[in-house]
Design a protein around this motif. Sequence first.
Motif, short mmCIF file in Angstrom:
data_model
loop_
_atom_site.label_atom_id
_atom_site.label_comp_id
_atom_site.label_asym_id
_atom_site.label_seq_id
_atom_site.Cartn_x
_atom_site.Cartn_y
_atom_site.Cartn_z
N SER A 37 0.76 -1.24 -0.04
CA SER A 37 0.02 -0.16 -0.03
C SER A 37 0.85 1.20 -0.03
N LEU A 38 1.85 1.26 0.82
CA LEU A 38 2.74 2.46 1.02
C LEU A 38 3.56 2.73 -0.35
N ALA A 39 3.86 1.40 -0.94
CA ALA A 39 4.59 1.44 -2.40
C ALA A 39 3.87 2.16 -3.27
N GLN A 40 2.41 1.61 -3.49
CA GLN A 40 1.43 2.28 -4.29
C GLN A 40 1.14 3.87 -3.90
N ASP A 41 0.95 4.07 -2.77
CA ASP A 41 0.99 5.55 -2.51
C ASP A 41 2.04 6.31 -3.23
N GLU A 42 3.45 5.97 -2.82
CA GLU A 42 4.54 6.64 -3.45
C GLU A 42 4.66 6.44 -4.90
N GLU A 43 3.74 5.59 -5.59
CA GLU A 43 3.93 5.52 -7.07
C GLU A 43 2.95 6.62 -7.61
N PRO A 210 12.93 14.07 -1.55
CA PRO A 210 13.94 14.04 -2.64
C PRO A 210 13.98 12.74 -3.70
N GLU A 211 13.56 11.47 -3.07
CA GLU A 211 13.80 10.37 -3.72
C GLU A 211 12.70 10.11 -4.69
N VAL A 212 11.44 10.61 -4.41
CA VAL A 212 10.23 10.63 -5.31
C VAL A 212 10.43 11.58 -6.41
N ARG A 213 11.03 12.94 -5.88
CA ARG A 213 11.18 13.79 -6.96
C ARG A 213 12.20 13.22 -7.99
N ALA A 214 13.15 12.44 -7.60
CA ALA A 214 14.21 11.91 -8.59
C ALA A 214 13.54 10.81 -9.36
N ARG A 215 12.53 10.04 -8.85
CA ARG A 215 11.82 9.10 -9.71
C ARG A 215 11.10 9.70 -10.68
N ALA A 216 10.37 10.81 -10.28
CA ALA A 216 9.53 11.44 -11.40
C ALA A 216 10.22 12.12 -12.30
N LEU A 217 11.45 12.78 -12.05
CA LEU A 217 12.34 13.52 -13.12
C LEU A 217 13.10 12.61 -13.95
N ARG A 218 13.62 11.53 -13.47
CA ARG A 218 14.57 10.72 -13.88
C ARG A 218 13.92 9.40 -14.59
N GLY A 219 12.74 9.08 -14.20
CA GLY A 219 12.30 7.72 -14.38
C GLY A 219 11.86 7.33 -15.74
#
Length: 219
Positions: A37-43, A210-219
């Motif tokens: 659930s937490l992983a889904q929220d982060e995604e 910052p980790e979530v931002r990195a995934r959004a920007l570099r993913g």
Amino acid sequence: MKLVKCGKIVVASLCMMATLAGAAMPALAISPAGCTSLAQDEEAQVQALKAAIAKVNVKYDEVQQSWEFDSPIYDKAEKNKTCCLAPWIFIFDGCKDVYFDEDFSYNGSSCIDLNTVYARAGDNLYAYECDPDYTDYACDTDKKVWWALSNFEMEPSEINWLREMLSAKTIITRYSGASGAQYDYTWTADDRQAVTDMVNLYDLLVAASPEVRARALRG
């Protein structure tokens, strides 16, 4: 956000302990489903950021390791020789801070030695006193237009001014010069949407790690 971040760390640790032990989670602990659930929220947050970022211009500085986001409304106003309020945002890789600036841009047929910008939104009047170090004006002889620009670095509380403005039916920006020259510009639907998009992006960046931002920007 610290509490939320700590909560994610605790959940991840509990899941790992259960896996290593090869045993079921205690009744009072968080189940593996909670991890999912937490992983889904982060995604979901990553996807929301990607959608917001897609609406603006993005630049990355390899030397400074920083990201800059600005509104397409500025380029459109330059092309059409009109005025605009163009917010822009920048962040540094791995840092939590989000910086928000505003550029008040004037394009017109008259010279305005810009020193104050007013914004009338419903019953509220907002005044921006221009700093000479961040304000300039001149005539673009190629485009045959006078321009003026003033930049403001906004505090989180001042960004609320934009939220208040956006709730008004009509927004009028007055570009006022020291000589007494002035020009009134009424926001269009495009102006309103551009500022809305930038404020929404700011809110998402502030809420994300910052980790979530990195995934959004570099993913």
